[in-house]
Design an enzyme around this catalytic site. Structure first.
Site, short mmCIF file in Angstrom:
data_model
loop_
_atom_site.label_atom_id
_atom_site.label_comp_id
_atom_site.label_asym_id
_atom_site.label_seq_id
_atom_site.Cartn_x
_atom_site.Cartn_y
_atom_site.Cartn_z
N GLU B 68 0.83 -1.21 0.00
CA GLU B 68 0.00 0.00 0.00
C GLU B 68 0.86 1.26 0.00
OE1 GLU B 68 -0.77 -2.71 1.61
OE2 GLU B 68 -2.72 -3.15 0.67
N HIS B 137 -10.21 -5.62 9.16
CA HIS B 137 -10.80 -5.36 7.84
C HIS B 137 -12.18 -4.70 7.96
CE1 HIS B 137 -7.92 -8.63 7.28
NE2 HIS B 137 -7.80 -8.24 6.02
#
Lengths: 425, 336
Positions: B68, B137
């Site tokens: 990321e 998540h």
């Protein structure tokens, strides 16, 4: 107790910053006063040591009364000077402390109250911000209103209920001030001017008395009205028309000052059957000239020093504008959204120092009894704009007044208003 | 701009609306590129990019490695040097890995270089709980990024807004962070065809009322509307404001409503403490609307814990319709 507000007769001490026996330098904060408009810090007028604090926190004191004494160095501290007891205000203090110190003995313990009762007194009535505001506006004491909310909290609806009950009682005012009346005729509707608010009508209301019910409308971007500025003059008028219609009045006497005068004229033009009489005080909209520098100066001012010269322009006698008053006005302008809305209104309504709306045609059209009141020493809008009025409009032009006749000479304006309304003087 | 009369609309899901916006942007503007993990042939973790790689090719719809920080760095650099990248994160939780690029680079570069360079990057973050994806998540981190000047942070709640705000984000010269609630991807709604934009700084009143103001963000808007519908059966009209933008917050719409209702309920999925509700409450308390408050302000936010895996606990950790109903009713009837 200094006068920090033009229509202030007494002030409430919110907080002392200095205690008995403490030294202060000139300019040090001495105490805070609460007015309807703002909390104001009062500075020490000179150097010295503080003694004989006569008015404690929460006490309401008449203007000009001593609240404490400053002794300069070497000066012998004696008994409190005779006759130094401050003139207490007529109202019970409704401040947070809610206690009135009636003795003049400096630093004396409160008479011992049972602990529970004392705590109750110090906490004051539990009330929501809305309830506090409504009570303030209706001149009701929170301690007289039963609270129905959780833990006895006074809510907005409780105050509205109390207002309704007061209205129902309709007891005649035991001390009629000014013109008493049966309150049966159409009410007055007052619209204030640019950079002002509904509270500015205080002196006129006092002088006018209770002869008629009074409603005050606030311009957007002013007082407690919405902070959304209208896009232009016609949007301003539509907004105010909605406010007027919400009052649900079949008939009214409409009064407007400056920009509020222009709005009042536009409203009278579109609601002619409901407006019994129209009174315009130094109205805008009758010519292009306006002192753009003064508007700009007031809008921009961030300090009392830069605000004062412009405020002095509003009145014929600049001595009426005290330093404390300037600071109170400045404190009242601390709301960033208010300043922003007013700036944007000035940009559209008074672009380039010009009145961008023309109501001369409307003045030619309105048929209800109409009166224009103006001071010949108006430094903001030229009084000669009044001369364009058609013959059936009454002109009352005062030699020694400026842009604020209703504040400079409330009695004279109230007399004229009474004549328009049809009340005996 | 909302769907005006005469504009043709089509029913599509929230995910399809985002894809439609990206398709329009890729077609109209050759500077636009999509970047992200598995957004090419796989079509994205939540199938939002879908078949865009087939229509626009792998040079415009770029699969990035599982980093990321790397992906965000490339997107920020590409934006600084002339492209209009849209970077998709698989889960908003992984923004934590890219914080250096988002907070220290994207948000700061314009300031650090005296305005000589801007960073017109758009980042899309699938966010929120409700999918059984557990603690790492399922978070709602929009307030984290909302705390950083230099970023714009929005939470579209309808397919129409999802498309209009993404196109507005591409027009914006500065970095725009879009938080998309995962449970909204399948939500259907009418969406105007072709190009239009939705402001990135305006809240919207989704339901008008006078008894209580409910300011909700993200998926909570739909729960608040559901609760408001039930309240209306008891004659209580709640006003529901869809916050839409976390930075900047549309002050005036909220204050205007509070001046009308005198009661404020803030509902958000993110952890309650130090969240959006605290900001809105303080904003109201600091404003002139304070004098219109007729009850204490109430916040409903996520529990002070990581999102649990157990489905019942997961539900219990974020405000539900019944919670909103109870709080709004207590406020509106003067019991708070």
């Amino acid at each position: 107790m200094p006068k920090v507000d033009m229509d202030m007769a007494e002030g409430t001490i919110a907080k002392w910053h200095v205690s008995e026996g403490e030294k202060v330098a000139r300019g040090d904060p001495l105490f805070d006063i609460e007015t309807d408009k703002a909390a104001m810090e009062v500075e020490a007028p000179g150097e010295g040591t503080l003694h004989h604090v006569l008015a404690g926190e929460g006490d309401t004191v008449a203007i000009g009364s001593a609240v404490a004494f400053l002794y300069s160095e070497g000066e012998e501290v004696g008994d409190p000077p005779a006759g130094a007891k401050p003139a207490m205000g007529s109202e019970e203090p409704t401040g947070r402390r809610g206690e009135t110190r009636s003795d003049t003995q400096p630093v004396q313990e409160e008479p011992a109250a049972p602990p529970d009762e004392k705590r109750k007194i110090e906490a004051g009535p539990r009330a929501t911000p809305l309830a506090r505001r409504l009570a303030r506006e209706a001149d009701l004491r929170l301690s007289d209103i039963p609270g129905t909310g959780p833990r006895g909290r006074i809510q907005g609806e409780d105050v509205r209920e109390a207002v309704r009950a007061t209205d129902m009682r309709a007891s005649p005012d035991p001390e009629p001030k000014g013109r008493a009346g049966a309150q049966t005729g159409p009410p007055l509707v007052l619209i204030h001017g640019f950079l002002s608010d509904a509270q500015s009508w205080g002196p006129l209301e006092k002088a006018f008395g209770s002869g008629r019910p009074i409603h005050k409308l606030e311009l957007p971007g002013h007082g407690r009205a919405t902070r959304k500025p209208p896009a232009d003059f016609s949007a301003l008028v539509s907004h105010m028309r909605r406010g007027l219609d919400e009052l649900n009045l079949e008939a009214m006497h409409l009064v407007g000052h400056s920009l509020g005068g222009a709005v009042a004229l536009a409203l009278a033009d579109t609601r002619p059957r409901r407006v019994a009489s129209l009174t315009l005080i130094a109205p805008a909209g009758l010519g292009p000239q306006i002192d753009g520098a003064a508007l700009d100066g007031m809008l921009r001012a961030t300090r009392a020093e830069s605000l004062a010269p412009w405020l002095k322009r509003l009145v014929a006698d600049p001595d009426r504008i005290s330093w404390n008053y300037v600071q109170a006005v400045l404190a009242g302008r601390s709301d960033e959204d208010l300043r922003d809305a007013q700036r944007r209104m000035a940009e559209t309504l008074f672009a380039d120092g010009t009145q961008c709306f023309d109501l001369q045609a409307a003045l030619g059209r309105v048929e209800m009894p109409t009166r224009i009141i103006w001071g010949r020493r108006d430094g903001i809008i030229p009084w000669s704009h009044a001369l364009s009025a058609p013959g059936r409009v009454s002109l009352n032009l005062f030699d020694d007044l400026g842009h604020m006749p209703q504040i400079e000479a409330p009695e004279a304006v109230a007399d004229l208003l009474a004549a328009s309304v049809g009340l005996a003087p | 701009m909302n769907a005006a009369a005469g504009v043709r609309t089509r029913e599509m899901s929230y995910a399809e609306a985002i894809r439609d916006a990206m398709d329009i942007a890729l077609t109209e503007d050759e500077r636009v590129v999509l970047m992200g993990e598995d957004i090419g042939v796989y079509g994205g973790a939540f199938q939002v990019t879908g078949d865009l790689v087939e229509r626009h090719g792998p040079d415009r719809v770029i699969d990035t490695p599982i980093s990321e920080l790397g992906g965000a760095g490339v997107a920020v650099g590409a934006a600084m040097t002339g492209l209009r990248p849209i970077l998709e994160f698989q889960f908003s939780d992984f923004a934590t890995l890219a914080m250096e690029q988002i907070v220290n680079q994207a948000a700061k570069v314009r300031y650090m270089l005296g305005g000589a360079v801007s960073v017109p990057v758009v980042m899309r973050f699938p966010a929120g709980s409700g999918t059984g994806a557990a603690a790492q998540h399922s978070q709602s981190l929009e307030a984290w990024l909302g705390h950083v000047p230099g970023l714009k942070v929005v939470q579209p709640t309808t397919p129409e807004d999802a498309k209009g705000m993404l196109l507005a984000a591409l027009d914006d010269p500065d970095p725009v962070m879009i938080f998309e609630h995962k449970l909204l991807y399948k939500l259907k709604g009418q969406v105007p065809e072709g190009r239009y934009t939705t402001p990135l700084d305006k809240a919207v009143v989704r339901r008008a009322g006078d008894a209580v103001t409910v300011v909700a963000s993200g998926i909570m808007v739909h729960k608040a509307l559901e609760a408001a519908g039930q309240l209306a059966e008891d004659g209580i009209e709640a006003e529901v404001i869809d916050l839409r933008s976390v930075r900047p917050i549309d002050r005036e719409t909220i204050l205007e409503s509070v001046r009308k209702t005198g009661r404020l309920l803030c509902v958000y999925e993110a952890v309650k403490t130090l969240g959006i509700g605290a900001e809105i409450s303080a904003m109201v308390a600091e404003s002139d609307a304070f004098d219109f408050l007729d009850a204490p302000i109430v916040r409903l936010g996520g529990a002070e814990c990581p999102i649990p895996y157990n489905p019942d606990l997961e539900k219990a950790a974020v405000p539900q319709i019944a919670d909103i109903l109870d709080a709004a009713r207590a406020l509106a009837t003067g019991r708070r």
